[in-house]
Structure formats: C-alpha cells, structure tokens
Motif scaffolding. Structure first.
Motif, PDB file in Angstrom:
ATOM      1  N   ILE A 343       0.733  -1.258  -0.717  1.00  0.00           N
ATOM      2  CA  ILE A 343      -0.086   0.159   0.219  1.00  0.00           C
ATOM      3  C   ILE A 343       0.913   1.437   0.039  1.00  0.00           C
ATOM      4  N   ARG A 344       0.761   1.949  -0.745  1.00  0.00           N
ATOM      5  CA  ARG A 344       1.529   3.571  -1.209  1.00  0.00           C
ATOM      6  C   ARG A 344       0.528   4.650  -0.586  1.00  0.00           C
ATOM      7  N   ALA A 345       1.024   5.559   0.010  1.00  0.00           N
ATOM      8  CA  ALA A 345       0.032   7.009  -0.264  1.00  0.00           C
ATOM      9  C   ALA A 345       1.226   8.207  -0.094  1.00  0.00           C
ATOM     10  N   GLU A 346      -0.072   9.313  -0.732  1.00  0.00           N
ATOM     11  CA  GLU A 346       0.969  10.552  -0.325  1.00  0.00           C
ATOM     12  C   GLU A 346      -0.198  11.125   0.782  1.00  0.00           C
ATOM     13  N   LEU A 347       1.102  11.674   1.542  1.00  0.00           N
ATOM     14  CA  LEU A 347      -0.168  12.322   2.819  1.00  0.00           C
ATOM     15  C   LEU A 347       0.183  13.229   2.258  1.00  0.00           C
ATOM     16  N   LYS A 348      -1.251  14.155   2.610  1.00  0.00           N
ATOM     17  CA  LYS A 348      -1.232  15.483   2.501  1.00  0.00           C
ATOM     18  C   LYS A 348      -0.267  16.577   3.570  1.00  0.00           C
ATOM     19  N   PRO A 349       0.027  17.358   2.899  1.00  0.00           N
ATOM     20  CA  PRO A 349       0.816  19.035   3.744  1.00  0.00           C
ATOM     21  C   PRO A 349       0.284  18.484   5.056  1.00  0.00           C
ATOM     22  N   GLY A 350       1.186  19.010   5.716  1.00  0.00           N
ATOM     23  CA  GLY A 350       1.510  18.959   7.904  1.00  0.00           C
ATOM     24  C   GLY A 350       1.418  17.933   8.655  1.00  0.00           C
ATOM     25  N   VAL A 351       0.768  16.596   7.782  1.00  0.00           N
ATOM     26  CA  VAL A 351       0.374  15.161   8.365  1.00  0.00           C
ATOM     27  C   VAL A 351       1.636  14.583   8.897  1.00  0.00           C
ATOM     28  N   ASN A 352       1.918  14.293  10.664  1.00  0.00           N
ATOM     29  CA  ASN A 352       3.133  14.389  11.221  1.00  0.00           C
ATOM     30  C   ASN A 352       2.635  13.208  11.270  1.00  0.00           C
ATOM     31  N   ASP A 353       3.919  12.105  11.400  1.00  0.00           N
ATOM     32  CA  ASP A 353       4.551  10.998  12.089  1.00  0.00           C
ATOM     33  C   ASP A 353       3.352  10.464  13.363  1.00  0.00           C
ATOM     34  N   PHE A 354       2.985  11.071  14.334  1.00  0.00           N
ATOM     35  CA  PHE A 354       2.493  10.812  15.627  1.00  0.00           C
ATOM     36  C   PHE A 354       0.645  10.808  14.705  1.00  0.00           C
ATOM     37  N   GLN A 355       0.007  11.185  13.748  1.00  0.00           N
ATOM     38  CA  GLN A 355      -1.139  11.607  13.491  1.00  0.00           C
ATOM     39  C   GLN A 355      -0.897  10.337  12.343  1.00  0.00           C
ATOM     40  N   ILE A 356       0.280   9.639  11.513  1.00  0.00           N
ATOM     41  CA  ILE A 356       0.112   8.506  11.060  1.00  0.00           C
ATOM     42  C   ILE A 356      -0.555   7.126  12.238  1.00  0.00           C
ATOM     43  N   LEU A 357       0.729   7.242  13.239  1.00  0.00           N
ATOM     44  CA  LEU A 357       0.578   5.771  14.098  1.00  0.00           C
ATOM     45  C   LEU A 357      -0.361   5.932  14.866  1.00  0.00           C
ATOM     46  N   LEU A 358      -1.551   7.410  15.264  1.00  0.00           N
ATOM     47  CA  LEU A 358      -2.505   6.918  15.834  1.00  0.00           C
ATOM     48  C   LEU A 358      -3.461   6.397  14.910  1.00  0.00           C
ATOM     49  N   ALA A 359      -3.520   6.630  12.859  1.00  0.00           N
ATOM     50  CA  ALA A 359      -4.426   6.227  12.938  1.00  0.00           C
ATOM     51  C   ALA A 359      -3.956   4.214  12.157  1.00  0.00           C
ATOM     52  N   LEU A 360      -2.809   4.049  11.915  1.00  0.00           N
ATOM     53  CA  LEU A 360      -2.741   2.574  12.027  1.00  0.00           C
ATOM     54  C   LEU A 360      -2.234   1.760  12.849  1.00  0.00           C
ATOM     55  N   HIS A 361      -1.791   2.685  14.506  1.00  0.00           N
ATOM     56  CA  HIS A 361      -2.117   1.024  14.720  1.00  0.00           C
ATOM     57  C   HIS A 361      -3.069   1.249  16.241  1.00  0.00           C
ATOM     58  N   PRO A 362      -3.100   0.176  17.053  1.00  0.00           N
ATOM     59  CA  PRO A 362      -2.851  -1.137  16.080  1.00  0.00           C
ATOM     60  C   PRO A 362      -3.329  -1.757  14.558  1.00  0.00           C
ATOM     61  N   THR A 363      -3.000  -1.786  13.898  1.00  0.00           N
ATOM     62  CA  THR A 363      -3.857  -2.835  12.544  1.00  0.00           C
ATOM     63  C   THR A 363      -3.702  -3.778  13.079  1.00  0.00           C
ATOM     64  N   PRO A 364      -5.337  -4.249  11.570  1.00  0.00           N
ATOM     65  CA  PRO A 364      -6.693  -5.270  12.558  1.00  0.00           C
ATOM     66  C   PRO A 364      -6.136  -5.756  11.893  1.00  0.00           C
ATOM     67  N   ALA A 365      -4.166  -6.502  11.087  1.00  0.00           N
ATOM     68  CA  ALA A 365      -3.321  -7.342  11.676  1.00  0.00           C
ATOM     69  C   ALA A 365      -3.582  -7.953  12.622  1.00  0.00           C
ATOM     70  N   VAL A 366      -3.296  -6.900  14.096  1.00  0.00           N
ATOM     71  CA  VAL A 366      -2.701  -7.555  15.174  1.00  0.00           C
ATOM     72  C   VAL A 366      -3.770  -6.736  16.526  1.00  0.00           C
ATOM     73  N   GLY A 367      -4.802  -6.770  16.126  1.00  0.00           N
ATOM     74  CA  GLY A 367      -6.208  -5.889  16.816  1.00  0.00           C
ATOM     75  C   GLY A 367      -7.882  -6.720  16.574  1.00  0.00           C
ATOM     76  N   GLY A 368      -7.724  -6.104  15.821  1.00  0.00           N
ATOM     77  CA  GLY A 368      -8.705  -7.002  15.123  1.00  0.00           C
ATOM     78  C   GLY A 368      -9.597  -5.605  14.259  1.00  0.00           C
ATOM     79  N   LEU A 369     -10.979  -5.989  14.186  1.00  0.00           N
ATOM     80  CA  LEU A 369     -12.234  -5.259  12.989  1.00  0.00           C
ATOM     81  C   LEU A 369     -13.171  -5.190  13.853  1.00  0.00           C
TER      82      LEU A 369
END
Length: 452
Positions: A343-369
């Motif tokens: 999966i590849r994404a082009e982030l919007k300007p100003g998006v920081n690492d912690f926003q990405i961590l909050l969005a992705l972690h924990p993934t459904p591969a380790v937590g669930g849905l």
C-alpha cells in the motif's frame, strides 16, 4: 574522505568536542559524525557497558544502527492521552533541523492498560552514541543536548561516553538452553474457549476479526545473551526487521519481525497488509503447493482483505492519494509464509508521524476489526499484558521515519524468556488449527533456543 579505525574515530570526535563552539550550531541538539571502518554492529553493541542499548536494522533499506546511552528521552509509564504523546513528539522534532537526528523507541500495543516497567506505554530516546551503517558505509556519531545542560557539562558527558567505548568482541556461539519449564497463557483449553466466543455468529457479525495471542514463558537457569539470540535469529530471517531495546541489564526486548507498519519519506508513505499464514514446504514443489493453497484459501484471503481495506480507509483522510495491490502475493520466511499486499500513499501537507501512528496502530493484523471492540475483547479476555508485543517500534527524524509491528519477538528477563505469537480469528477459524499456527510462528526462535 578518510575512513578511520574505531580508535581513530574516537580520537577525532574527542578532538572536535574539545574545540566545539555552540554558536556554530544555534540549536539545542548537536550531532557530530565521522566515517569509521566496518564493524560487526551487534557484537559491538553487546560489548558495551553503557545503557540503554538500541539496535535497528531495516527489512529492505540496507540500513543498520547500534546505539548506546541516552542524550534525551521521553517516556510515559502511566496513563497518557494521545494529545500528550503528540505534544511530546512535536516538541522533540522542533529541537533540531538536522535530518540525521533520530529518536528510537516504541509504542505499546494498548496504551490504555499498564505496560512493562522501563518500556512504558511509549518510550523514545535520542542515543548518546550511534554506530550507523548505510549500505557499506559506516559512521560513528555522538549527540549532545544543550536544552537542559550547559555546553561544558554536555561536552564532558560526551567525552566520558567516548572513552567508555569498547571494541567489539565476537559473540559467543549459541548453546542449547536448558528449559526448566514452559507455560502458555492462555493455555490450550482457554484458547479453545476464546476462539469459540469470537466465532459465534452474533459476536462475529459485529466484530468480524479478533487477533488473539499467547504468551509462552520459558523458565531457564542460565543467563541468556539477548544480542547473541537476536544475531542468530537474524541469520534465519534476513528479510525481516530486526531490532532490540535494552534499557537496563535485567531486561531486553528483541524482535525479528516481517511486518512493516509504515515507512515515510517526507510526504511519501509505504505500508502493507500482512495477514494470512501457512507453513513452508520441505522442498520447492511442496512449498509452491502450500503457497498456492494459501492464495486460494477463502479464510486467509478474507482476513488479508479486511486488513487491506482498513488501512486504506484509515489513510484516506490523511492523504491526497492511496493505492493498494488488488491481488495478494506470498511473503516467505524461514518456517512460514504470509499473504501480502503493498500500500502506498501521498500524505497531505502537514501530516506528522504521530497522526500516522494513531491512524494505523494497532492494525487489524494484530488487533482486529472494528478496532475498539476487538481491543476491548483482548483487554478483558486474553489474560496477560501484551506491553510492546504487537506494538510499533522504530525511529523518526525531521523528514523520515520507519516503524515495524513487533509480532515475532521476545522479552528476556532474569531466569525467563517470554515469547509471543498471535493468530487472526475470523469466521471459519478452528481453535486447534489456530493453536498450531501459534506453534509455527514460534518455530524459528524455539529452534535457536533448543538446538545444540
């Protein structure tokens, strides 16, 4: 450019430190670097007497880091909300414009429960000294923090740290560990109960996936060298992330994990759906047959597709563009193989690492849905504290970051080795088959620990 031996590199940095003038930099975090001749990174790290110790090796980036000491850290042992973490993260990034300044650390699987002492719910450090490899090029770096200490105090601390460095001593060969006992939490009977609860029609209608995991504790009567263990593990699974954190002599967390949470280069982001598992074959023909069966298996394909769609949905609000593989491929490790979608994404300007961590972690591969209901079930029923297992571990700097999902991992403590493994439970999952998958996922590390 001249390449120094280790002793020459230490001498060069010592000379530069003694002449250092703060006005040359104008920022509270200063980094000095010299090229150094190739060194065996894990052996060098194991030879040092200073803590904490950090090791990181990327899966496919030809990059390796061994680091000792702490120049700056931020850690959260107790309850913390995401706004506090985000504020601390932004504060660290603002201390330097140097893109080579890196913070290494991790975030626990579940930040709303008590976590392991020393590791906490989140813990990141800027090391005092780093040995970095990029391809075939090695550098020795030292970091100074004059945000709190004055320059003379930091200068002396840095000089002392350089003088304490030791040359690498070859790692001892792995010996068979004498196991006193083994216990599993949950045990197999409780595991069957949990899988049956998750696969009930009424439950799975609202929560289509829960990743249940197991803590396997091995009691031993000898000291286990975490760095020897990690080096041996590394030799078995070269196409994995390898990392380790040892904040004190009594505890070390090491991982040889296949799964990337994400890699960011400025606004370009790479991640993946890694879910669905089978074993490796005894020969090429059997291996290919197992891989094809994995690709054709409805349960595993459904599990991977759930993960893929969740990641795309989570990244969409943060991105101008998100693209994902439609068809899964097979990702092979020494004892098992997984379904994988890039999966590849082009982030919007100003998006920081912690926003990405909050969005992705924990993934459904380790937590669930859905994430919240799956994690609530895990929190209430699994029966142990995951801590950094299934957490996010890696590094960030001004323009680049990379985090792996800590799934194949071990927590080494005095007299005990804690091993972790999980399995995604969806409609059609069978408890005994999923228990066997847990055993397969521990096969590599157990073979290292118990072979002669």
């Amino acid at each position: 450019m001249s390449v120094f031996s280790l002793s020459q590199a230490i001498a060069s940095l010592t000379s530069t430190l003694k002449q250092l003038e703060i006005h040359q930099y104008g920022e509270p975090i200063i980094q000095l670097s010299v090229p150094v001749a190739p060194l065996p990174s894990i052996a060098w790290l194991a030879s040092q007497s200073c803590y904490p110790k950090v090791y990181w090796r990327g899966r496919d980036t030809q990059e390796e880091v061994a680091a000792v000491g702490s120049c700056k850290d931020f850690a959260f042992e107790d309850a913390v909300d995401d706004n506090q973490l985000c504020a601390a993260y932004q504060q660290q990034r603002a201390l330097s414009s140097n893109p080579e300044i890196r913070y290494y650390g991790g975030v626990a699987f579940d930040r709303n429960t008590d976590c392991w002492p020393e590791y906490g719910r989140a813990h990141f450090i800027l090391p005092r000294i780093e040995l970095r490899r990029s391809g075939n090029n090695y550098s020795l770096l030292i970091n100074l923090n004059i945000e709190i200490n004055d320059i003379e105090c930091e200068r002396q601390i840095a000089l002392d740290a350089l003088q304490q460095l030791s040359p690498p001593v070859p790692l001892s060969a792995p010996n068979k560990i004498h196991l006193l006992s083994r216990s599993d939490r949950p045990n197999q009977r409780r595991w069957r109960e949990l899988v049956n609860q998750v696969t009930q029609d009424k439950f799975i209608q609202d929560t289509p996936k829960v990743v249940l995991s197991r803590l396997t504790q091995l009691e031993v009567n000898e000291k286990v060298d975490p760095w020897m263990l990690l080096a041996s593990w590394q030799g078995r699974n070269q196409n994995s992330f390898q990392f380790g954190f040892q904040f004190s002599p009594d505890s070390a967390y090491i991982s040889c994990t296949p799964e990337r949470l994400y890699r960011r280069r400025q606004r370009e982001l790479f991640t993946e759906a890694l879910a669905g598992t089978t074993t490796r074959g005894l020969n090429e023909e059997e291996d290919a047959q197992l891989a094809k069966a994995l690709l054709d298996d409805c349960k595993n394909s459904h599990e991977n597709q759930l993960v893929r769609q969740h990641i795309v949905d989570a990244l969409t609000p943060l991105s101008n563009y998100v693209g994902a593989d439609e068809l899964a491929k097979v990702f092979k490790l020494s004892h098992i193989q997984h379904l994988h979608r890039a999966i590849r994404a082009e982030l919007k300007p100003g998006v920081n690492d912690f926003q990405i961590l909050l969005a992705l972690h924990p993934t459904p591969a380790v937590g669930g849905l859905p994430r919240d209901s799956a994690i609530n079930f895990i929190r209430q029923r699994e029966g142990y504290t995951r801590g950094w297992y299934a957490g996010a571990c890696g590094y960030f700097n001004k323009y680049e970051s990379e985090f792996a999902v800590a799934i194949r991992s071990a927590l080494i403590e005095p007299g005990r080795i804690n091993l972790f493994a999980g399995a995604g439970i969806v409609a059609g999952s069978e408890a005994d088959a999923e228990w066997g998958e847990l055993e397969n996922k521990l096969a590599t590390i157990l073979s290292i620990l118990t072979e002669v």
